[in-house]
Motif scaffolding. Structure first.
Motif, PDB file in Angstrom:
ATOM      1  N   ILE A  30      -5.971  12.777   0.983  1.00 50.24           N
ATOM      2  CA  ILE A  30      -4.965  12.190   0.056  1.00 50.24           C
ATOM      3  C   ILE A  30      -3.636  12.321   1.045  1.00 50.24           C
ATOM      4  O   ILE A  30      -3.759  12.851   2.187  1.00 50.24           O
ATOM      5  CB  ILE A  30      -4.366  13.190  -1.163  1.00 50.24           C
TER       6      ILE A  30
ATOM      7  N   ARG B 151      -1.322  14.999  -6.141  1.00 53.62           N
ATOM      8  CA  ARG B 151      -1.319  13.814  -5.654  1.00 53.62           C
ATOM      9  C   ARG B 151      -1.029  13.763  -4.127  1.00 53.62           C
ATOM     10  O   ARG B 151      -1.686  12.719  -3.160  1.00 53.62           O
ATOM     11  CB  ARG B 151      -0.119  12.953  -6.375  1.00 53.62           C
ATOM     12  N   TYR B 152      -0.396  14.805  -3.619  1.00 54.12           N
ATOM     13  CA  TYR B 152      -0.027  14.773  -2.511  1.00 54.12           C
ATOM     14  C   TYR B 152      -0.285  16.206  -1.635  1.00 54.12           C
ATOM     15  O   TYR B 152      -0.466  17.093  -2.646  1.00 54.12           O
ATOM     16  CB  TYR B 152       1.647  14.521  -2.059  1.00 54.12           C
TER      17      TYR B 152
ATOM     18  N   GLU C  84       4.053   6.854  -6.956  1.00 53.20           N
ATOM     19  CA  GLU C  84       3.359   5.946  -7.072  1.00 53.20           C
ATOM     20  C   GLU C  84       3.308   4.992  -6.049  1.00 53.20           C
ATOM     21  O   GLU C  84       2.289   4.596  -5.666  1.00 53.20           O
ATOM     22  CB  GLU C  84       3.593   5.179  -8.434  1.00 53.20           C
TER      23      GLU C  84
ATOM     24  N   GLU D  93       1.211   6.359  -2.998  1.00 54.96           N
ATOM     25  CA  GLU D  93      -0.316   6.374  -3.181  1.00 54.96           C
ATOM     26  C   GLU D  93      -0.732   4.867  -3.154  1.00 54.96           C
ATOM     27  O   GLU D  93      -1.688   4.628  -2.837  1.00 54.96           O
ATOM     28  CB  GLU D  93      -0.540   6.762  -4.680  1.00 54.96           C
ATOM     29  N   ARG D  94       0.095   3.790  -3.651  1.00 54.64           N
ATOM     30  CA  ARG D  94      -0.555   2.542  -3.699  1.00 54.64           C
ATOM     31  C   ARG D  94      -0.535   2.039  -2.518  1.00 54.64           C
ATOM     32  O   ARG D  94      -1.722   1.350  -1.996  1.00 54.64           O
ATOM     33  CB  ARG D  94       0.399   1.541  -4.673  1.00 54.64           C
TER      34      ARG D  94
ATOM     35  N   TYR E 287      -1.035   4.028   0.136  1.00 58.83           N
ATOM     36  CA  TYR E 287      -2.145   4.659   0.913  1.00 58.83           C
ATOM     37  C   TYR E 287      -3.579   3.860   0.489  1.00 58.83           C
ATOM     38  O   TYR E 287      -4.613   3.697   1.215  1.00 58.83           O
ATOM     39  CB  TYR E 287      -2.149   6.104   0.486  1.00 58.83           C
ATOM     40  N   LYS E 288      -3.753   3.722  -0.832  1.00 55.39           N
ATOM     41  CA  LYS E 288      -5.016   3.143  -1.238  1.00 55.39           C
ATOM     42  C   LYS E 288      -5.141   1.648  -1.030  1.00 55.39           C
ATOM     43  O   LYS E 288      -6.389   1.036  -0.832  1.00 55.39           O
ATOM     44  CB  LYS E 288      -5.282   3.431  -2.540  1.00 55.39           C
TER      45      LYS E 288
END
Length: 455
Positions: free
Chosen positions: A55, A88-89, A144, A147-148, A150-151
């Motif tokens: 993550i 999340r992190y 958000e 994360e976006r 990162y993914k």
């Protein structure tokens, strides 16, 4: 986000959170019951955990002198609703006063305090860099967005925003400007991230020192940006850019227009923002009035500003939260010409926060202005006993001013020399070139004053 002059690493007045030592406090003790499990000042550990968990890493870069950092800790990062995001992190906070964090600062240099990073642990590259403060709602959107990024897999304006964030995070501000401009041009009018994209563009333009284009772009984009905290921040950043334009005579029209936008941001309908954020708008307006040499306007605004800060401090739930407003109370009182009005609050903060170097450091300045030079020197002594790392240079610099006021040129000269010698022991990434130039200028002036007059 809020960025203004006091968030820059300047010589003097700003401050931010309670105790400061040069060794990390136990994370478990400090963050017991906190909504987000921040690791303190251990990038290697946080990076390893992020890699192991697969993550991203979220980093809060702060400093004990930064009042906006203190506001974030007291009013935002402490919000219990953030607990649901803990997984999340991997969470890291980095205190830039500590020499142990020099390697992180060298790898991820910052211009403003606080700065929030989202870092991809796979390549140790920033995916997002957000400068200044954020509300809880803004923070969740940053989670958000990080994360976006990162993914991956996003397209269009969203992808351009993520790319602009990454470029700014890498310190490539001019390229970030181009990419963020493209994102805003491509996005639909009702894009939910328009406000943040405008904020990010203004910040990148300032970082690239495109100050006149930044001011013009703010006026261009504000009408199409929803009225929100992002709108307020973009208007303030636009004014900050306008105030930084070298040709002040030619830029007066821009300053006037953007000052009007900042006034609008403070009016009805009320934009939800922290007391620290609203205080930043006051500060920017005072700066604009000073540039216009409007002494009456400065005094009127400073009086309103100080009354606002006193009311906010009275509502604070604890001493840490109350001390968020100390540095601006001091600044507003000085602008008003009544420095004594801030003294009781700072004396109370020193009693309530006995390990914090900020209250005595500020009191030393106020006592000096009030002619209480013995008290000023004693307060500076107390600050020096508590401060470590790069901030010690500021406290020594203020001590020079006290010696000068006491007409002790020898003491002032030795203090400057001590400050320069101490600065040379610190990692280069933690020493401000602007501060070193300021010390060199002080030393040259003192040496000139010490020269015997020609016969």
């Amino acid at each position: 986000m809020r960025i203004h002059a006091a968030c820059l690493l300047l010589l003097g007045l700003v401050a931010c959170t309670a105790a400061n030592t040069n060794t990390p406090v136990s994370t478990d003790a400090t963050h017991a019951g906190a909504p987000l499990p921040f690791i303190e000042d251990d990038y290697a550990r946080a990076l390893a955990e992020a890699k192991a968990k697969g993550i991203p890493l979220f980093v809060d870069v702060w400093a004990p002198w930064c009042h906006t950092c203190r506001s974030m800790k007291a009013y935002v990062l402490s919000d219990k609703s953030l607990a649901r995001h803990a997984g999340r992190y991997v969470w890291l906070e980095v205190n830039t006063d500590l020499t142990q964090n020099a390697a992180f600062q060298e790898k991820f240099p910052i211009e403003f305090w606080p700065t929030l990073y989202v870092i991809d642990p796979r390549e140790e590259k920033p995916l997002l860099r957000f400068a200044g403060s954020a509300t809880v709602a803004q923070l969740v959107k940053l989670f958000e967005d990080g994360e976006r990024a990162y993914k991956g897999g996003i397209t269009g304006a969203e992808a351009l925003l993520a790319r602009g964030d990454a470029l700014y995070g890498e310190g490539r501000s001019a390229e970030a400007v181009e990419t963020l401009t493209e994102a805003l041009a491509e996005a639909p009018a009702d894009w939910s991230r328009r406000g943040r994209a405008v904020e990010s563009l203004m910040t990148a333009m300032y970082g690239a020192m495109q100050v006149e284009p930044c001011a013009k772009k703010a006026l261009e984009l504000l009408p199409g940006t929803p009225r929100s905290l992002s709108w307020a921040n973009a208007s303030m950043m636009g004014l900050m850019c306008a105030l930084s334009i070298p040709d002040q005579a030619a830029s007066k029209e821009l300053r006037v227009a953007l000052e009007a936008r900042v006034v609008e941001a403070m009016g009805a309908p009320i934009i939800e923002m922290s007391g620290d954020d609203r205080s930043g708008l006051y500060e920017m307006r005072v700066g604009a009035r000073e540039l216009e040499k409007d002494e009456a306007g400065v005094k009127a605004l400073a009086g309103e500003w100080l009354a606002f800060l006193e009311a906010e401090a009275a509502k604070a739930p604890n001493p840490d939260a109350r001390s968020v407003f100390d540095s601006h109370r001091m600044l507003a009182a000085m602008k008003l010409g009544t420095p004594e009005r801030a003294v009781p609050a700072l004396e109370q903060s020193e009693k309530d926060l006995p390990q914090d170097y900020n209250p005595p450091a500020r009191l030393a300045t106020l006592y000096r202005l009030l002619g209480r030079l013995d008290d000023a020197l004693a307060a500076n002594d107390r600050a020096l006993a508590r401060v470590k790392g790069s901030r010690r240079i500021n406290v020594l610099s203020n001590r020079v001013d006290i010696h000068v006021a006491r007409k002790d040129i020898a003491g002032a000269t030795k203090t400057v020399e001590d400050a320069v010698a101490y600065a040379k022991t610190l990692p280069a990434s933690q020493v401000s070139p602007r501060m070193m130039k300021g010390l060199e200028k002080k030393l040259a002036g003192l040496q000139a004053e010490a020269q015997p007059a020609p016969k």
